[in-house]
Design a protein around this motif. Sequence first.
Motif, short mmCIF file in Angstrom:
data_model
loop_
_atom_site.label_atom_id
_atom_site.label_comp_id
_atom_site.label_asym_id
_atom_site.label_seq_id
_atom_site.Cartn_x
_atom_site.Cartn_y
_atom_site.Cartn_z
N ASP A 492 0.15 47.72 16.93
CA ASP A 492 -0.37 48.28 18.18
C ASP A 492 -0.74 49.75 18.07
N SER B 15 15.29 43.02 33.40
CA SER B 15 14.12 43.03 32.52
C SER B 15 14.17 41.88 31.52
N ASP B 155 12.92 53.10 34.02
CA ASP B 155 12.46 53.04 32.63
C ASP B 155 13.19 51.95 31.87
N TRP B 158 11.23 48.80 32.81
CA TRP B 158 9.83 48.73 32.38
C TRP B 158 9.65 48.94 30.87
N MET B 159 10.39 49.87 30.33
CA MET B 159 10.20 50.12 28.91
C MET B 159 10.65 48.92 28.07
N GLN B 161 10.39 45.79 29.11
CA GLN B 161 9.26 44.85 29.24
C GLN B 161 8.17 45.18 28.21
N GLN B 162 7.85 46.45 28.14
CA GLN B 162 6.77 46.87 27.23
C GLN B 162 7.17 46.72 25.77
N GLU B 165 6.79 43.15 24.88
CA GLU B 165 5.38 42.78 24.76
C GLU B 165 4.72 43.36 23.53
N SER B 166 5.31 44.40 22.97
CA SER B 166 4.71 45.05 21.80
C SER B 166 4.74 44.11 20.59
N PRO B 193 2.51 54.28 30.08
CA PRO B 193 2.52 53.73 28.72
C PRO B 193 3.89 53.97 28.06
N LEU B 194 4.28 53.01 27.22
CA LEU B 194 5.63 53.02 26.65
C LEU B 194 5.96 54.31 25.93
N SER B 239 10.21 58.42 24.26
CA SER B 239 9.90 57.78 22.98
C SER B 239 10.14 58.76 21.85
#
Lengths: 523, 326
Positions: A492, B15, B155, B158-159, B161-162, B165-166, B193-194, B239
């Motif tokens: 990615d 999550s 976070d 959501w983070m 989740q991301q 998905e990555s 964005p993550l 991050s």
Amino acid sequence: MTVESTAARSTARRSGTGGKGATQAAPGGDAANGRAEAGEATATGEPRKSRKPAGKASASAAAKAPGKASAKAPVKKAARSAAKTSSGSTPKSASKTASKAPSKNGSKAASRSTASSSAATNGAKAPAKRSTKAQATSSRAAAARPARGGDSARGTGGAPVEPELVQLLTPEGERVTHPEYDVDLSAKELQGLYRDMVLTRRFDAEATALQRQGELGLWASLLGQEAAQIGSGRALRPDDYVFPTYREHGVAWCRDVDPTMLLGMFRGVNNGGWDPNSNNFHLYTIVIGSQVLHAAGYAMGVAKDGADSAVVAYFGDGASSQGDVAEAFTFAAVYNAPVVFFCQNNQWAISEPTERQSRVPIYQRAQGFGFPGVRVDGNDVLACLAVTKAAVERARSGEGPMLIEAFTYRMGAHTTSDDPTRYRADDERAAWEAKDPIQRLRGYLEREKLADSAFFAAIDEESEEMGRHVRDAIRTMPDPDTMAMFENVYADGHALVDEERAQFAAYQASFESESVSAVGEGK
Amino acid sequence: MAVQKLPLAKAINASLRTALENDPKVLVMGEDVGKLGGVFRVTDGLQKDFGEDRVVDTPLAESGIVGTAIGLALRGYRPVVEIQFDGFVFPAYDQIVTQLAKMHARALGKIKLPVVIRIPYGGGIGAVEHHSESPETLFAHVAGLKCVSPSNSSDGYWMLQQAIESDDPVIFFEPKRRYWDKGEVDPSAIPAPLHSAKIARQGSALTLAAYGPMVKVCMEAAAAAEEEGNSLEVVDLRSMSPIDFDTVQRSVERTGRLVLVHEAPVFLGTGAEIAARITERCFYHLEAPVLRVGGFHAPYPPARLEDEYLPNLDRVLDAVDRALAY
């Protein structure tokens, strides 16, 4: 050990308060219930007591000012030296030089056989293996322990009695039977196995020669292990999945992997390079034993999918000492994963004999994990095929993992960087030469008139042709583009990789205009 | 799920639940994640609702957990594995570094390794040895891995989740001392964005940058500094690989000063890298050297000493004072 019993601290301690609060066990002794931390919250509510005096600050600010000003002057770029320029254009030497350190590297395989070999397995109707039977073999062998100190026990004569192994073809090429394992192959199928082994050996020899010529940086020869690899490789279906070490050139051949793909990492143009899913043949793995866990995990996935594919993990006698292999046995056993652990015991892990890895025959380890293990003559292609077929069928039918120890011999060096004369005797090799897997099958084919001289001549010709093809392919294999090192680091993308790629590209471009004029200026 | 005020642990649990519901290929694996719900209860109730096949109690073998997760990913699954505590990750370090991080590149991009490794990390809970460490630099240093750490419940939701998905392996560092801190989670929000940093508090005199457990300390330090008349900006980095240097740069270009805070040892830590990069990017904007506050070059101390080892309000403000004094 977990934090469950120690958990939380309810009394705040913070710097400046001076008090050391008592640590209290969380109610119920459980981290999840305990409040881990009141400290920070309390801390912030309090007045800060231990502030530093501001005195030194102004002094240091004053002292700094002049230096800072001058530092801001733009720095002149030093002229780029000719040396730099020339290094940029020097042909890559690293990949052409044999590495001195023996590294655990291996490589590649044979070209594809479109013909008969895959059919060879079709007729093999091995009975599903019962774990108790396989283990019966092992318990009998338990008495034959290696002598203390190990080394003295190895060799061609005077060795302790080795456990029985499954054999269907004697070293003299005589067909024998085994009560549990058998194959019933047509002449054409037998010819296919012979062809597989000959071409695999030829490919391997070609690669060794190419290393000597500087075309490969390293090569890990499979010489002597052709039967173990072809026999097991031909027991598989296309939907099965293979996790190799770095020496499974024969298995790769059976999986129809383009052998020139296998050469790439040994030439130094990539670190793997093929799509594992094209042939269900995973990348070569150099770290010893790591791939065995991947195989167990993949097999867990196969089971979750409700598929009837099998997974085969290849590894060696040296890898049998790795924790990852033991953990793979555990995971496969407890999840009943459809994986076959195929250990090629080639007697040597670089310079260390099997006695340095285990005090019991390797296949016997399976018993402790709760699945069957069996030792097979690794130089007998028919026995390797029969036993692997049985193990694979066992996996397909939901009976779980099985360990096969293919007892064979690494006829050559560990890799082209290795020197086996430092640690093993010539007569040992000579003894194993008498058990050569290819001569054994050829003897059988000739004695039983299952192949004529025209067949052998045709294989020899095909072998020559393959040699030519491999030589041509390697000599025309291009070096990767320099910027390829930045590719596929992430799926990615990654901001830092992008930044460094751009910076390096700009750096390289900065030489283009002056590379000509810089030549000859000296250092 | 409506907007809820959840502790971080429950936000991560929500999550995981969402991910298990949305994608049948998502698996949760780890030691005690099933019936027990994890030693921190982060996976509480998931096995009951999704079954033993998807919420998998594993043998106690960290290398095995990560190694089999790699195999499962190769088979098309998206494993989310839990390492029970930071200090227990090292048996898996070989699999993570030599295999997981490099496999995508070794295959020239032809395979993907969507594996998330959740690691409760950091100190401050009075734990015994190996339960309080901050090893993020050891992973951020490895190309092929991504490393993130949420500082709050939103976070956390959501983070993760991301991260799931990555298509890249993500090491998800959970600040265990913040597991019980509540925050709002809006499952219908549009997440940042993550790998973007976030300005958690605006200020003008100095930038504090932190992630995970230290964001709260920095926010409190900024509040304390305000009372003393100093306006501090707080950047929640979120991050550690990749690092959103652009956001830090923009902040430092405004404030002229940067103090970095993390629990991990200062030496060769995340802060060292940010200090070097920001010095390069913001050389003419800096009014003071970039300073760092973090752990010492010593083993994580026994719990009775951890409050002195961990950066706290005073140590952060001490660095702020030193930076402002230039």
